[in-house]
Design a protein around this motif. Structure first.
Motif, PDB file in Angstrom:
ATOM      1  N   ASP A  58       0.858  -1.232   0.000  1.00  0.00           N
ATOM      2  CA  ASP A  58       0.016   0.168  -0.100  1.00  0.00           C
ATOM      3  C   ASP A  58       0.870   1.096  -0.024  1.00  0.00           C
ATOM      4  OD1 ASP A  58      -1.945   1.992   0.068  1.00  0.00           O
ATOM      5  OD2 ASP A  58      -3.252   0.528   1.529  1.00  0.00           O
ATOM      6  N   GLU A  59       0.883   2.011  -1.241  1.00  0.00           N
ATOM      7  CA  GLU A  59       1.722   3.114  -1.149  1.00  0.00           C
ATOM      8  C   GLU A  59       1.143   4.252  -0.740  1.00  0.00           C
ATOM      9  OE1 GLU A  59       4.871   2.677  -2.314  1.00  0.00           O
ATOM     10  OE2 GLU A  59       4.280   0.617  -2.365  1.00  0.00           O
ATOM     11  N   PHE A  60      -0.297   4.414  -0.299  1.00  0.00           N
ATOM     12  CA  PHE A  60      -1.016   5.397   0.115  1.00  0.00           C
ATOM     13  C   PHE A  60      -1.312   6.728  -0.702  1.00  0.00           C
ATOM     14  CE2 PHE A  60       0.878   3.252   4.055  1.00  0.00           C
ATOM     15  CZ  PHE A  60      -0.491   2.508   4.230  1.00  0.00           C
ATOM     16  N   ASP A  61      -1.094   6.291  -2.079  1.00  0.00           N
ATOM     17  CA  ASP A  61      -1.572   7.387  -3.154  1.00  0.00           C
ATOM     18  C   ASP A  61      -2.900   7.390  -3.356  1.00  0.00           C
ATOM     19  OD1 ASP A  61       1.104   7.507  -3.558  1.00  0.00           O
ATOM     20  OD2 ASP A  61       1.263   5.763  -5.012  1.00  0.00           O
ATOM     21  N   GLY A  62      -3.436   8.533  -2.825  1.00  0.00           N
ATOM     22  CA  GLY A  62      -4.878   8.842  -3.001  1.00  0.00           C
ATOM     23  C   GLY A  62      -4.932  10.361  -2.739  1.00  0.00           C
ATOM     24  N   SER A  63      -6.273  10.835  -2.985  1.00  0.00           N
ATOM     25  CA  SER A  63      -6.666  12.216  -2.578  1.00  0.00           C
ATOM     26  C   SER A  63      -6.391  12.396  -1.310  1.00  0.00           C
ATOM     27  CB  SER A  63      -8.106  12.493  -2.953  1.00  0.00           C
ATOM     28  OG  SER A  63      -8.054  12.115  -4.592  1.00  0.00           O
ATOM     29  N   ALA A  64      -6.189  13.699  -1.007  1.00  0.00           N
ATOM     30  CA  ALA A  64      -5.853  14.256   0.478  1.00  0.00           C
ATOM     31  C   ALA A  64      -7.506  13.980   1.236  1.00  0.00           C
ATOM     32  CB  ALA A  64      -5.526  15.599   0.576  1.00  0.00           C
ATOM     33  N   GLY A  65      -7.342  13.646   2.152  1.00  0.00           N
ATOM     34  CA  GLY A  65      -8.558  13.539   3.188  1.00  0.00           C
ATOM     35  C   GLY A  65      -9.466  11.924   2.985  1.00  0.00           C
ATOM     36  N   THR A  66      -9.080  11.223   2.086  1.00  0.00           N
ATOM     37  CA  THR A  66      -9.602  10.014   1.880  1.00  0.00           C
ATOM     38  C   THR A  66      -8.964   8.989   2.746  1.00  0.00           C
ATOM     39  OG1 THR A  66      -7.949   9.372   0.274  1.00  0.00           O
ATOM     40  CG2 THR A  66     -10.067  10.307  -0.624  1.00  0.00           C
ATOM     41  N   VAL A  67      -9.800   7.932   3.351  1.00  0.00           N
ATOM     42  CA  VAL A  67      -9.683   6.945   4.392  1.00  0.00           C
ATOM     43  C   VAL A  67      -8.641   5.854   3.693  1.00  0.00           C
ATOM     44  CG1 VAL A  67     -11.493   7.475   5.620  1.00  0.00           C
ATOM     45  CG2 VAL A  67     -11.735   5.865   4.214  1.00  0.00           C
ATOM     46  N   PRO A  68      -7.965   5.114   4.482  1.00  0.00           N
ATOM     47  CA  PRO A  68      -7.152   3.880   3.740  1.00  0.00           C
ATOM     48  C   PRO A  68      -8.160   2.977   3.328  1.00  0.00           C
ATOM     49  CG  PRO A  68      -6.567   4.422   6.290  1.00  0.00           C
ATOM     50  CD  PRO A  68      -7.863   5.245   6.052  1.00  0.00           C
ATOM     51  N   ASN A  69      -7.456   2.151   2.064  1.00  0.00           N
ATOM     52  CA  ASN A  69      -8.082   1.454   1.360  1.00  0.00           C
ATOM     53  C   ASN A  69      -8.791   0.249   2.238  1.00  0.00           C
ATOM     54  OD1 ASN A  69      -8.911  -0.486  -0.647  1.00  0.00           O
ATOM     55  ND2 ASN A  69      -7.141  -0.220  -1.658  1.00  0.00           N
ATOM     56  N   ALA A  70     -10.351   0.078   1.990  1.00  0.00           N
ATOM     57  CA  ALA A  70     -10.901  -0.863   2.876  1.00  0.00           C
ATOM     58  C   ALA A  70     -10.683  -2.274   2.198  1.00  0.00           C
ATOM     59  CB  ALA A  70     -12.365  -0.389   2.613  1.00  0.00           C
ATOM     60  N   ALA A  71     -10.076  -2.300   1.025  1.00  0.00           N
ATOM     61  CA  ALA A  71      -9.722  -3.860   0.577  1.00  0.00           C
ATOM     62  C   ALA A  71      -8.461  -4.248   1.321  1.00  0.00           C
ATOM     63  CB  ALA A  71      -9.452  -3.551  -0.803  1.00  0.00           C
ATOM     64  N   HIS A  72      -7.589  -3.441   1.966  1.00  0.00           N
ATOM     65  CA  HIS A  72      -6.526  -3.729   2.729  1.00  0.00           C
ATOM     66  C   HIS A  72      -6.775  -3.507   4.193  1.00  0.00           C
ATOM     67  CE1 HIS A  72      -4.002  -1.920  -1.062  1.00  0.00           C
ATOM     68  NE2 HIS A  72      -4.699  -3.205  -1.016  1.00  0.00           N
ATOM     69  N   TRP A  73      -7.364  -2.641   4.493  1.00  0.00           N
ATOM     70  CA  TRP A  73      -7.338  -2.185   6.311  1.00  0.00           C
ATOM     71  C   TRP A  73      -8.819  -2.280   6.960  1.00  0.00           C
ATOM     72  CZ3 TRP A  73      -2.576  -1.917   7.781  1.00  0.00           C
ATOM     73  CH2 TRP A  73      -1.572  -1.416   6.869  1.00  0.00           C
ATOM     74  N   ASN A  74      -8.529  -2.757   8.086  1.00  0.00           N
ATOM     75  CA  ASN A  74      -9.659  -2.673   9.069  1.00  0.00           C
ATOM     76  C   ASN A  74      -9.641  -1.896  10.124  1.00  0.00           C
ATOM     77  OD1 ASN A  74     -11.153  -5.172   7.879  1.00  0.00           O
ATOM     78  ND2 ASN A  74      -9.314  -6.047   8.570  1.00  0.00           N
ATOM     79  N   TYR A  75     -10.449  -1.441  11.038  1.00  0.00           N
ATOM     80  CA  TYR A  75     -10.136  -0.599  12.011  1.00  0.00           C
ATOM     81  C   TYR A  75     -10.462  -1.381  13.436  1.00  0.00           C
ATOM     82  CZ  TYR A  75     -10.424   3.561   9.050  1.00  0.00           C
ATOM     83  OH  TYR A  75     -10.484   4.434   8.083  1.00  0.00           O
ATOM     84  N   ASP A  76      -9.480  -1.269  14.359  1.00  0.00           N
ATOM     85  CA  ASP A  76      -9.812  -1.436  15.935  1.00  0.00           C
ATOM     86  C   ASP A  76     -10.568  -0.253  16.396  1.00  0.00           C
ATOM     87  OD1 ASP A  76      -9.293  -4.156  15.922  1.00  0.00           O
ATOM     88  OD2 ASP A  76      -7.052  -3.797  16.576  1.00  0.00           O
ATOM     89  N   LEU A  77     -11.311  -0.343  17.149  1.00  0.00           N
ATOM     90  CA  LEU A  77     -12.389   0.827  17.800  1.00  0.00           C
ATOM     91  C   LEU A  77     -12.414   0.620  19.466  1.00  0.00           C
ATOM     92  CD1 LEU A  77     -15.265   0.710  15.348  1.00  0.00           C
ATOM     93  CD2 LEU A  77     -13.207   2.214  15.124  1.00  0.00           C
ATOM     94  N   GLY A  78     -12.549   1.997  19.859  1.00  0.00           N
ATOM     95  CA  GLY A  78     -12.720   1.899  21.390  1.00  0.00           C
ATOM     96  C   GLY A  78     -11.642   2.094  22.395  1.00  0.00           C
ATOM     97  N   ASN A  79     -11.965   1.585  23.637  1.00  0.00           N
ATOM     98  CA  ASN A  79     -10.687   1.593  24.717  1.00  0.00           C
ATOM     99  C   ASN A  79     -11.185   0.663  25.823  1.00  0.00           C
ATOM    100  OD1 ASN A  79      -9.574   2.383  27.302  1.00  0.00           O
ATOM    101  ND2 ASN A  79      -8.375   3.439  25.797  1.00  0.00           N
ATOM    102  N   ALA A  80     -12.549   1.229  26.546  1.00  0.00           N
ATOM    103  CA  ALA A  80     -13.119   0.472  27.775  1.00  0.00           C
ATOM    104  C   ALA A  80     -13.643  -0.880  27.335  1.00  0.00           C
ATOM    105  CB  ALA A  80     -14.140   1.025  28.279  1.00  0.00           C
ATOM    106  N   GLU A  81     -14.295  -0.806  25.922  1.00  0.00           N
ATOM    107  CA  GLU A  81     -14.691  -2.120  25.291  1.00  0.00           C
ATOM    108  C   GLU A  81     -13.674  -3.149  25.429  1.00  0.00           C
ATOM    109  OE1 GLU A  81     -16.493   1.480  23.300  1.00  0.00           O
ATOM    110  OE2 GLU A  81     -14.884   0.806  23.966  1.00  0.00           O
TER     111      GLU A  81
END
Length: 298
Positions: A58-81
């Protein structure tokens, strides 16, 4: 990924809901449906040759403000959870573009910033910060090969960026953990490479610091592991500084690394190892990732 065959401190990655077969994001978050089988970067160990062929990046070549490529990346969320991610961390992870976005100049920027009650922290108090933790579980993994990223890290008390990996299956620590790079603001001239498994996890992880002789955060550096059968080697900017084999382990401890692993990028704030931020800590803190690449050995 089509057609591919493809030191001591608290535990880096707390996964309370990590089941025998991981089908959610690293961090124990649940999903509503099973994830597709990940593409394997390497189906078998190559003979050592030090000749490499790129199989994913992933070279992170994309428009400013776009999020990471969903075909490559998932998110972990939270803290207390997730019980403060096992380290009493202070940030609340989000999927907001404010915390992880492309800058339009070929960089992924993970940003940790002060926030007013984005969600609960492990201690029941509102978290004071937001940040991002992204990973390739069930999308991209590697069993053997070379894995590396070019990055520029933020500095400051309580800052804790990391580039690391977890075994795609199993329950921690038997699943295995490879910390390709960790950095904490209170040791500004060093990064750390560490491995964790059954009998050598948490504060007993087997690792080494890499002393830069000056502030790590002053420039970009390339952080690498080479993973072969019965061997993991850590490099910074092409220079080896740590090597692990089964002979390195405590007596009777298993070698848990002959399996697929996935990649994680995150920027934590506070925690048992780095300590809390203080009045000297400059926020927002930004972790710049130029690229992440995985190679197979020819």
């Amino acid at each position: 990924m089509q057609d591919m065959t493809p030191a001591p401190r608290p535990w880096r990655g707390f996964l309370p809901a990590f089941a025998a077969a991981l089908t959610a994001c690293g961090g124990g978050s649940a999903t509503s449906a099973p994830a597709p089988a990940p593409a394997a970067v390497a189906a078998s160990a190559p003979a050592p040759s030090n000749k490499w062929a790129l199989v994913w990046s992933d070279e992170f070549d994309g428009s400013a403000g776009t999020v990471p490529n969903a075909a490559h990346w998932n998110y972990d969320l939270g803290n207390a959870e997730n019980s403060g991610w096992g380290n009493h961390e202070h940030q609340y992870y989000t999927a907001n573009a404010r915390n992880a976005q492309l800058d339009g100049a070929g960089m992924l920027v993970i940003t940790a910033e002060k926030a007013a009650n984005p969600g609960p922290c492990w201690n029941g108090a509102p978290c004071g910060y937001t940040s991002a933790r992204i990973h390739t579980s069930n999308k991209v993994n590697f069993t053997y090969g070379k894995v590396e990223a070019r990055m520029k890290l933020p500095s400051g008390q309580g800052i804790w960026p990391a580039f690391w990996s977890l075994g795609q299956t199993g329950q921690w620590p038997a699943s295995g953990e490879i910390d390709i790079m960790e950095f904490i603001g209170k040791t500004p001239n060093a990064t750390y490479g560490t491995a964790h498994g059954t009998g050598y996890s948490g504060a007993q992880g087997i690792g080494k610091p890499r002393d830069f002789g000056g502030p790590v955060a002053d420039d970009f550096h390339t952080y690498t592991i080479v993973k072969r059968v019965n061997e993991i080697i850590w490099y910074v900017d092409g220079t080896e500084y740590h090597r692990l084999t089964p002979a390195s382990l405590p007596a009777g401890s298993p070698w848990v690394f002959e399996k697929p692993f996935f990649v994680i990028l995150n920027l934590a704030i506070g925690g048992d190892w780095p300590g809390a931020p203080d009045a000297t800590t400059v926020l927002p803190a930004r972790m710049l990732v130029d690229w992440v690449r995985i190679y197979k050995e020819n």
